[in-house]
Design a protein around this motif. Structure first.
Motif, PDB file in Angstrom:
ATOM      1  N   GLU A  52     -13.810   3.043  16.865  1.00 38.66           N
ATOM      2  CA  GLU A  52     -12.470   3.138  16.373  1.00 38.66           C
ATOM      3  C   GLU A  52     -12.077   1.940  15.718  1.00 38.66           C
ATOM      4  O   GLU A  52     -11.278   2.009  14.678  1.00 38.66           O
ATOM      5  N   TYR A  59      -8.391   5.577  26.989  1.00 38.65           N
ATOM      6  CA  TYR A  59      -9.239   4.299  27.314  1.00 38.65           C
ATOM      7  C   TYR A  59      -9.825   4.200  29.001  1.00 38.65           C
ATOM      8  O   TYR A  59     -10.866   4.009  29.066  1.00 38.65           O
ATOM      9  N   VAL A  87     -11.603   0.193   8.474  1.00 39.78           N
ATOM     10  CA  VAL A  87     -11.867   0.556   7.129  1.00 39.78           C
ATOM     11  C   VAL A  87     -10.593   1.175   6.491  1.00 39.78           C
ATOM     12  O   VAL A  87     -10.335   1.132   5.149  1.00 39.78           O
ATOM     13  N   GLU A  88      -9.620   1.891   7.317  1.00 37.49           N
ATOM     14  CA  GLU A  88      -8.441   2.329   6.669  1.00 37.49           C
ATOM     15  C   GLU A  88      -7.290   1.164   6.206  1.00 37.49           C
ATOM     16  O   GLU A  88      -6.938   1.386   5.413  1.00 37.49           O
ATOM     17  N   LEU A  89      -7.638   0.237   6.903  1.00 40.59           N
ATOM     18  CA  LEU A  89      -6.873  -0.886   6.560  1.00 40.59           C
ATOM     19  C   LEU A  89      -7.202  -1.554   5.217  1.00 40.59           C
ATOM     20  O   LEU A  89      -6.310  -1.986   4.515  1.00 40.59           O
ATOM     21  N   LEU A 114     -20.336   5.065  10.003  1.00 38.36           N
ATOM     22  CA  LEU A 114     -19.794   4.072  10.569  1.00 38.36           C
ATOM     23  C   LEU A 114     -18.276   3.930  11.005  1.00 38.36           C
ATOM     24  O   LEU A 114     -17.714   3.078  11.294  1.00 38.36           O
ATOM     25  N   SER A 115     -17.775   5.099  10.493  1.00 39.72           N
ATOM     26  CA  SER A 115     -16.116   5.329  10.830  1.00 39.72           C
ATOM     27  C   SER A 115     -15.758   6.780  10.806  1.00 39.72           C
ATOM     28  O   SER A 115     -16.654   7.500  10.432  1.00 39.72           O
ATOM     29  N   TRP A 116     -14.494   6.960  11.078  1.00 43.40           N
ATOM     30  CA  TRP A 116     -14.321   8.518  11.139  1.00 43.40           C
ATOM     31  C   TRP A 116     -14.004   8.920   9.640  1.00 43.40           C
ATOM     32  O   TRP A 116     -14.288  10.186   9.414  1.00 43.40           O
ATOM     33  N   GLN A 117     -13.751   8.005   8.650  1.00 44.01           N
ATOM     34  CA  GLN A 117     -13.881   8.387   7.310  1.00 44.01           C
ATOM     35  C   GLN A 117     -14.849   8.819   6.763  1.00 44.01           C
ATOM     36  O   GLN A 117     -15.088   9.942   6.128  1.00 44.01           O
ATOM     37  N   ALA A 177      -8.056  -2.729  18.874  1.00 45.84           N
ATOM     38  CA  ALA A 177      -8.030  -1.309  18.696  1.00 45.84           C
ATOM     39  C   ALA A 177      -6.863  -0.740  19.563  1.00 45.84           C
ATOM     40  O   ALA A 177      -6.296   0.100  19.135  1.00 45.84           O
ATOM     41  N   LEU A 199      -0.507   4.504   5.404  1.00 51.13           N
ATOM     42  CA  LEU A 199      -1.542   4.168   6.516  1.00 51.13           C
ATOM     43  C   LEU A 199      -1.509   5.394   7.582  1.00 51.13           C
ATOM     44  O   LEU A 199      -0.688   5.807   7.997  1.00 51.13           O
ATOM     45  N   GLU A 200      -3.150   5.660   7.998  1.00 49.80           N
ATOM     46  CA  GLU A 200      -3.209   6.698   8.810  1.00 49.80           C
ATOM     47  C   GLU A 200      -4.014   5.943   9.843  1.00 49.80           C
ATOM     48  O   GLU A 200      -5.042   5.301   9.831  1.00 49.80           O
ATOM     49  N   LEU A 201      -3.323   6.063  10.920  1.00 53.16           N
ATOM     50  CA  LEU A 201      -4.012   5.477  12.353  1.00 53.16           C
ATOM     51  C   LEU A 201      -4.007   6.391  13.456  1.00 53.16           C
ATOM     52  O   LEU A 201      -2.966   7.298  13.240  1.00 53.16           O
ATOM     53  N   ARG A 243       0.941  -1.242   0.096  1.00 51.32           N
ATOM     54  CA  ARG A 243      -0.301  -0.038   0.065  1.00 51.32           C
ATOM     55  C   ARG A 243       0.791   1.320  -0.110  1.00 51.32           C
ATOM     56  O   ARG A 243       2.108   1.164   0.251  1.00 51.32           O
ATOM     57  N   GLN A 292     -13.724  -0.168  14.070  1.00 47.75           N
ATOM     58  CA  GLN A 292     -14.321  -0.210  12.622  1.00 47.75           C
ATOM     59  C   GLN A 292     -13.805   0.839  11.763  1.00 47.75           C
ATOM     60  O   GLN A 292     -13.387   0.377  10.628  1.00 47.75           O
ATOM     61  N   SER A 293     -13.200   1.917  12.173  1.00 44.60           N
ATOM     62  CA  SER A 293     -12.556   2.772  11.683  1.00 44.60           C
ATOM     63  C   SER A 293     -11.087   2.424  11.174  1.00 44.60           C
ATOM     64  O   SER A 293     -10.656   2.496  10.058  1.00 44.60           O
ATOM     65  N   MET A 294     -10.653   1.750  12.040  1.00 46.98           N
ATOM     66  CA  MET A 294      -9.189   1.193  11.565  1.00 46.98           C
ATOM     67  C   MET A 294      -9.168   0.242  10.561  1.00 46.98           C
ATOM     68  O   MET A 294      -8.419  -0.098   9.759  1.00 46.98           O
TER      69      MET A 294
END
Lengths: 474, 447, 127
Positions: free
Chosen positions: B120, A58, B126-128, A465-468, B345, A44-46, A41, B122-124
Motif C-alpha cells: 500500500e 490494519y 507511485v500515485e503521488l 509492485l503497486s495497485w497501479q 501509509a 489524487l487517488e488514494l 497536479r 509503495q502504491s501511494m
C-alpha cells in the motif's frame, strides 16, 4: 500442535471481509488551490476509509503477521528477543520529541542522554568513543569503513582492499564495495573459523581492514583472535567488528579487548529494540582512541556541566541527515539502563544456554561447535527451505535457512534468552515433527498460514509492485 | 516481577526459573553456564561495565530526569523535518506487536499483513509521483539522495561523474551525499539559485556530458515552491543525466507530479506523514522509473499468487540485494525503516485523498499568511523570496539573526538562523494556535 | 543428475555454448547452467550491432536466487537477439540449446573457436 493464522476469506466465501484498502480508493480533483494551476497536479487517488474501517483493516493485517509476541522466533543471526513494552513509552515522551534544528543549549536533555548512551556502549564494547548517528547496522558498517579509509588517507596510505571471510554477512561485502574497496574473500578453515594461513595470504599492504564477526555466523568464537589481529595490524590494516553477534558475549569478552579498532552495535539485536518488520534499527559505531577524531559530524561531548556538539578534527562527515534514529536510541538507552551489568551479563548467559539446550533437543545434526548464542544445524537430506515452511504450520517461526553455505541445508538457529525451557521444549517438538515428515509434505507446506506457499518465480518474472501495476493488467 | 530485586536476578526478560536453569544445565552435562563460553583467557573480560540495573519505574524516572533539561519551546522549525498532527489511531495500530516486533518478511506466508501494508505504501508513492517503482524505504531523505547518486552510476544510458545539486541545500544532506559519492569517486557541485528558484541558465552553463545526475527540490529547503522544474528536466535530458527531485508526500499531494516534469527519481522524507517531530528520525522515500527496476536499492514488495491461486504478497527481485549479491548489490542496506512506512501509509489512508490535499493547501496558505503578518512587523521583511511557499519561508531581520533566535528562545519559541540577517520560519496545523503569540514575540525582539 | 551436452556445439568454462553456421555463431547458456540458476526470471542482452569481445560479459541472466553474467565465447558483431526471452525467460530453462538461445554474432575471428571446449571437455568439467 495446532496453529491457524488469520487470513482474508475467499472471494466466494460469505464470511465477513474487513476491507482490502485498494478497493476503497477514491479520486479527488485538485482545483481552486492557493497555487496557480500550472504548479499543481490534476487529481489524487488514494484509499479513503473512515477511521473505523481503517482500524479494522490494519488490525486484520496485523493478525496476518507473526512477531516475537506471537511465538518462538529462532531466526539465526537476527536476535529476535522480546522487546520490552516500557521502552516504547520512553521513546514517545513529549519532551524527547524535539526538532533537530534547535540550538544545543535548548536540548541539553537530549544531549545528556546521548552522552550517557555513548558512554554505556563504549563500556560494553571496550571502545573509547561511540557515535550514535548510523541508522542501521549496514550504515554502521559504512561509517566504520569510511572511518578506516579516512584514517589511512590521513596517514598518506592509500589502500584498496577489504578482507572478508566467506561466511560473513552480505552487508560486509556490499559495504566495502560501496566505500570503493575491492573485496578479498577469505575462505573459512575446516573448523569453520578463520584460517590463519589463508589470512596471511590474503592480507597485504593493500589491506584497509578485515571485517569480522565474533562469534562468527556458525556461533563459534574465533579463538585465534589475537593472532588474527596481529596479522592485520602488522600489515597496517584495521580490524572491524560486525556487532551482529554481540548478544553472545556481553560481559565475557569485548571487541576492544580482542584487538578490534572499529565496531558497530546492532541495537535492534543486542539491545532489544523492535525490528519493526525490517526496521528501523540503529547501528552506533565504536572506535579506539586513535580513530576518535574521524567520527561522524557532529559528536556530543560534555562541557562546563552541560553538553555540546562539535565536529571531530578529521571527521568523515555525515551518514544520516540528522542525528540518526533517535527514538530507537531512546529505547536502547532504556534497555541498557534497565538491565545494567547484571541483566546484560545474564542475557548472554541465558542466550547461550538456550542455544545449547535447544541444539541438544533437536534431531538434526549440528556439525560445528562449540557454539554460543546460535547454532547451525543441517536439515540434509531434507530441503532446509521446505522444512522451514513446514515449521510455520507448527506455529513457530523457522530458523534462517540455507546460510551460511558451509553447512549443507543450513538451519541457522538463535532462540535468544527470551524463551523458557517449556517454550524451547515445544520448539524442539516442532523440529522433531518436521524431521519425521516426508519430502512431499514439506514441499506442500505451509497449510495453516494466511497464505499458502507463494510463487516467487511469478512475482519476479512479472513484477507487480503497486495497485497501479495490478490495474494495468486487467 | 517486583521492583526491589532487579539488581541481583539478571535479565528481567529471560524467563528461566532457577530450577529450569538447573535442569537445562543437567541436560547439557555442565555445572555452570560459564562452561558453555569458548573464550580464551587472554581476551576474556573480567571487569564490569559499571552500569547499575534499575527497575522499570526507576528507568523511566532516569529518562525523565535527563530529558527534563530540554527546554519547552514552541518550534517554528522545518527545513526537512516537519510536524504534522499524527492521529492516535496510527499510534495504536502501528504499536500492535504483530507489526512492531516482526522481522523482515523472508517468510511471506506469515507476514502477509506487513507485506500488504508496504505494498500500500509503495502504491501511494507511485500515485503521488507518477513514477512506476517505489521501494519500501531508505533511512532518510539524505541517504535516499545518496542512493540516487549511486543509481546514476548503474544506469546504462548515463555516463559521467558529476552530481549537480542546488546551492540552497541542507548541509546535512549535502554531507551525506558526499559520503555516498566518495566510493564511486563522484564530484558534488552546487548550481546557483536565483531568488529561491534554480538558476536554469547557470545550470545549463555548468552542465556537460560528465553530468550523471541533477538534483532539485520542491519545495526547496527554504520553502519555495519550484516553478521551473520542467526546464531543469530539459537541461538534464540534454545531457542524458538522471533528474532527481526531492519532495515529500504532503507537498506531492498538491504540486505537479514529478513524472510530468521529467523526474527520473524522487527522494525525500516521507515521515512528514506518520511520525511528527522526532529529532530528525525519518523515512527515506525512493521512487523511480520502471526501466531502472533492477537497479533500485532496498526492498521491494510484489504481488503474486499462493498455492491456492489467491493473491499474496512477497519481497521480490531480491537478487539486487546484499544478502544474495554481496559486493555487487545495488546497496548495502538491510535493516530499513519499514515500520515508519507502515505508519506513513496509515496516516495517508486516515487523511484520505481530500484530507491530504487539504493539508497541503493549508501548508501554502498558512505559510503565506504568517509571512504576511511578519512582514508587517518593524524590523522584518518576509518572505525574502518571491514565489509561493510551502510550510516555511525566509525572513530578513534588521537585528542579528542569532540574537533574535536567542531572544525568541527566552520567550519560548524556536526558529532557525540561516545566516547573519536571515531567519527561517515554518508553521503547520500543529503550531496554528501559537502563531498570533509568536508574531507578538517577534515584534518584541525584532525592532 | 546428467545434463545435455550436444555434440555439435563448442563451450566455455563459464557454461556458455556456441553453434557455428558459416560465419554466424549462435550463443546461449548450457543445460547445466540453467539448472544451477533455477527458474530464470529475467534476461538482459545487448542490442543489435553491438560488438562483443571473446571472454567478456555481454549480458545478465537472473533467477530468484542468483544473478549471473553471461560471457561471449567469440568476438564479433551482434546480428540478432532472441527477443522472446524478454517475455518468456523460462525458455532458457525449458530449451537452453533451442528456443532459449540468446543472440547471434557475425564472427570476427573464426580462429577463436579453437580456444573453446569440446563437448567431451565440457562434459568432463561438469561431471
Amino acid at each position: 500442535m495446532k496453529y491457524d493464522q488469520a487470513r482474508w476469506t475467499d472471494d466466494d466465501d460469505e464470511r465477513y471481509e474487513p476491507l482490502l484498502s485498494e478497493k476503497a480508493n477514491r479520486e479527488v480533483a485538485v482545483e481552486d488551490s492557493p497555487l496557480p494551476d500550472d504548479l499543481t497536479r490534476d487529481s489524487l487517488e488514494l484509499p479513503d476509509p473512515a477511521e473505523p474501517e481503517l482500524a479494522r483493516h490494519y488490525t486484520r493485517l496485523s493478525q496476518m503477521n507473526y512477531g516475537v509476541e506471537s511465538g518462538p522466533f529462532p531466526l539465526g543471526s537476527c536476535t529476535m528477543k522480546y522487546n520490552p513494552s516500557f521502552t516504547e513509552d520512553i521513546s514517545r515522551r513529549a519532551d524527547a520529541a524535539v526538532h533537530p534544528d534547535r540550538p544545543d543549549s535548548t536540548v541539553q536533555g537530549t544531549l545528556a542522554l546521548c552522552h550517557r548512551l555513548q558512554d554505556y556502549l563504549g563500556r560494553i564494547g571496550g571502545m573509547d568513543a561511540v557515535t550514535l548517528q548510523p541508522p542501521a547496522g549496514a550504515a554502521g558498517e559504512f561509517t566504520g569503513i569510511q572511518i578506516a579509509k579516512a584514517y589511512h588517507q590521513h596517514n598518506d596510505d592509500e589502500r584498496s582492499e577489504v578482507v572478508i571471510p566467506d561466511s560473513a554477512h552480505g552487508t560486509n561485502f556490499a559495504t566495502a564495495a560501496m566505500a570503493g574497496y575491492d573485496v578479498v574473500e577469505l575462505p573459512s578453515g575446516e573448523d569453520g573459523r578463520v584460517d590463519i594461513e589463508a589470512l596471511e595470504a590474503a592480507v597485504s599492504e593493500e589491506t584497509a581492514a578485515l571485517m569480522l564477526t565474533n562469534p562468527n555466523t556458525l556461533g563459534l568464537f574465533e579463538r585465534d583472535i589475537e593472532a588474527i589481529a596481529d596479522v592485520v595490524h602488522d600489515a597496517g590494516g584495521l580490524l572491524y567488528y560486525d556487532g551482529a553477534n554481540l548478544n553472545a558475549l556481553l560481559g565475557r569478552a569485548r571487541p576492544g579487548d580482542m584487538g578490534f579498532d572499529v565496531m558497530h552495535y546492532n541495537v535492534h539485536k543486542t539491545f532489544a529494540t523492535p525490528h519493526g518488520g525490517g526496521g528501523p534499527g540503529a547501528g552506533p559505531v565504536g572506535v579506539t582512541e586513535d580513530l576518535a577524531g574521524f567520527l561522524p559530524d557532529p559528536h556530543v561531548r560534555s562541557k562546563d556541566g552541560g553538553f555540546e556538539y562539535y565536529t571531530p578534527d578529521h571527521s568523515v562527515g555525515k551518514v544520516h541527515g540528522y542525528y540518526g534514529n533517535w527514538p530507537v536510541l531512546l529505547k536502547t538507552f532504556a534497555y541498557v539502563t534497565r538491565l545494567g551489568d547484571a541483566g546484560l551479563i545474564d542475557a548472554s548467559a541465558k542466550a547461550v544456554l538456550n542455544a545449547n539446550y535447544l541444539a541438544e533437543q533437536i534431531p538434526y545434526e549440528v556439525p560445528f561447535g562449540p557454539f554460543h548464542h546460535e547454532f547451525v544445524a543441517s536439515a540434509s537430506p531434507q530441503d532446509a527451505a521446505d522444512a522451514a515452511k513446514r515449521m510455520l504450520d507448527h506455529g513457530v517461526h523457522p530458523p534462517t535457512t540455507k546460510w551460511p553455505e558451509i553447512v549443507d541445508e543450513a538451519l541457522m538457529t538463535e532462540p535468544t534468552e527470551g524463551e523458557s525451557k517449556r517454550s524451547l521444549d515445544q520448539l524442539a517438538a516442532a523440529f522433531e515433527a518436521v524431521h519425521g515428515e516426508d519430502d512431499e509434505t514439506l514441499a506442500s507446506a505451509p497449510e495453516r498460514t494466511a497464505a499458502g506457499r507463494i510463487d516467487q518465480v511469478e512475482a519476479a518474472r512479472t513484477p507487480r509492485l503497486s495497485w497501479q501495476a495490478l490495474d494495468s493488467e486487467t | 516481577m517486583s521492583e526491589s530485586d532487579v539488581s541481583t536476578t539478571g535479565s528481567p526478560y529471560a524467563p528461566h526459573t532457577p530450577a529450569e536453569t538447573a535442569a537445562m544445565l543437567e541436560a547439557l552435562g555442565v555445572d555452570d553456564v560459564e562452561a558453555l563460553f569458548d573464550v580464551p583467557d587472554a581476551v576474556a573480560f573480567d571487569g564490569d561495565f559499571g552500569i547499575d540495573a534499575r527497575g522499570e519505574r526507576e528507568t523511566r524516572r532516569e529518562a525523565a530526569r535527563l530529558l527534563r533539561r530540554n527546554d519547552d519551546l514552541t518550534e517554528f522549525l522545518g527545513r526537512g523535518h516537519y510536524d504534522h498532527y499524527v492521529p492516535s489511531v496510527v499510534d495504536d495500530l502501528s504499536k500492535r506487536s504483530e507489526f512492531l516486533t516482526s522481522y523482515t518478511q523472508y517468510q511471506p506466508e506469515i507476514a502477509q499483513g506487513f507485506l500488504q501494508a508496504l505494498f500500500e505504501y509503495q502504491s501511494m508513492l507511485v500515485e503521488l509521483t507518477g513514477l512506476g517503482v517505489a521501494n519500501c524505504s531508505m533511512y532518510d531523505a539524505a541517504t535516499a539522495l545518496g542512493e540516487a547518486a549511486t543509481l546514476s552510476q548503474r544506469v546504462r544510458s548515463v555516463s559521467g561523474d558529476r552530481i549537480l545539486v542546488p546551492e540552497h541545500l541542507r548541509d546535512g544532506k549535502h554531507a551525506v551525499l558526499e559520503n555516498y559519492a566518495d566510493g564511486p569517486d563522484l564530484s558534488v557541485e552546487s548550481y546557483p539559485m536565483d531568488d529561491g528558484q534554480a538558476d536554469v541558465a547557470a545550470l545549463a552553463e555548468m552542465a556537460d556530458e560528465d553530468v550523471a545526475m541533477v538534483y532539485a527540490e520542491t519545495p526547496s529547503v527554504r520553502g519555495v515552491v519550484a516553478e521551473n522544474l520542467a526546464s531543469v528536466g530539459d537541461v538534464t535530458d540534454d545531457h542524458d543525466a538522471l533528474f532527481c527531485l526531492g519532495s515529500d508526500p504532503v507537498a506531492l499531494a498538491l504540486l505537479e507530479r514529478p513524472a510530468d516534469v521529467g523526474a527520473d527519481v524522487v527522494v525525500g522524507d516521507a515521515a512528514s506523514l506518520g511520525i511528527g517531530t522526532a529529532y530528525g528520525f525519518g523515512l527515506g522515500m525512493f521512487v523511480t522509473r520502471e526501466e531502472y527496476l533492477r537497479q533500485v536499492p532496498g526492498r521491494l514488495v510484489g504481488a503474486s499468487e499462493d498455492a491456492n491461486d489467491r493473491r499474496a504478497y512477497t519481497l521480490t527481485l531480491q537478487t539486487r540485494e546484499q544478502h544474495i549479491r554481496k559486493e555487487r548489490a545495488t546497496s548495502n542496506i538491510c535493516t530499513n525503516q519499514a515500520w515508519v512506512a507502515l505508519r506513513t501509509a496509515m496516516h495517508a489512508a486516515w487523511l484520505g485523498p481530500q484530507g491530504l490535499v487539504d493539508l497541503a493547501e493549508e501548508c501554502v496558505t498558512r505559510a503565506e499568511g504568517l509571512a504576511t503578518r511578519l512582514d508587517e512587523v518593524v524590523g522584518l521583511q518576509a518572505p525574502v523570496h518571491d514565489g509561493h511557499h510551502f510550510r516555511e519561508f525566509v525572513v530578513r531581520t534588521d537585528q542579528p539573526a542569532r540574537a533574535v533566535v536567542e531572544d525568541l528562545a527566552a520567550r519560548g519559541y524556536a526558529v532557525h538562523a540561516v545566516d547573519e540577517h536571515l531567519l527561517q520560519v515554518c508553521t503547520t496545523e500543529v503550531t496554528a494556535d501559537e502563531e498570533a503569540a509568536f508574531v507578538e514575540a517577534m515584534a518584541e525582539v525584532a525592532r | 543428475m546428467s545434463f545435455d551436452v550436444p555434440d555439435d556445439l563448442r563451450y566455455l568454462e563459464s557454461h556458455e555454448w556456441v553453434r557455428v553456421d558459416d560465419a554466424t555463431a549462435r550463443v546461449g547458456i548450457t543445460d547445466f547452467a540453467q539448472d544451477e540458476l533455477g527458474d530464470v526470471v529475467f534476461v538482459e542482452l545487448p542490442d543489435d550491432g553491438e560488438e562483443l569481445t571473446a571472454g567478456e560479459e555481454f549480458g545478465v541472466v537472473e533467477s530468484i536466487k542468483a544473478v549471473s553474467d553471461v560471457y561471449a565465447p567469440v568476438s564479433g558483431t551482434v546480428t540478432a537477439v532472441n527477443d522472446a526471452l524478454f517475455d518468456e525467460p523460462e525458455l532458457v530453462n525449458e530449451d537452453p540449446f533451442g528456443e532459449g538461445w540468446m543472440l547471434e554474432v557475425e564472427l570476427a575471428d573464426a580462429g577463436e573457436l579453437d580456444d573453446l571446449l569440446s563437448p567431451e571437455e565440457y562434459g568432463d568439467q561438469i561431471a
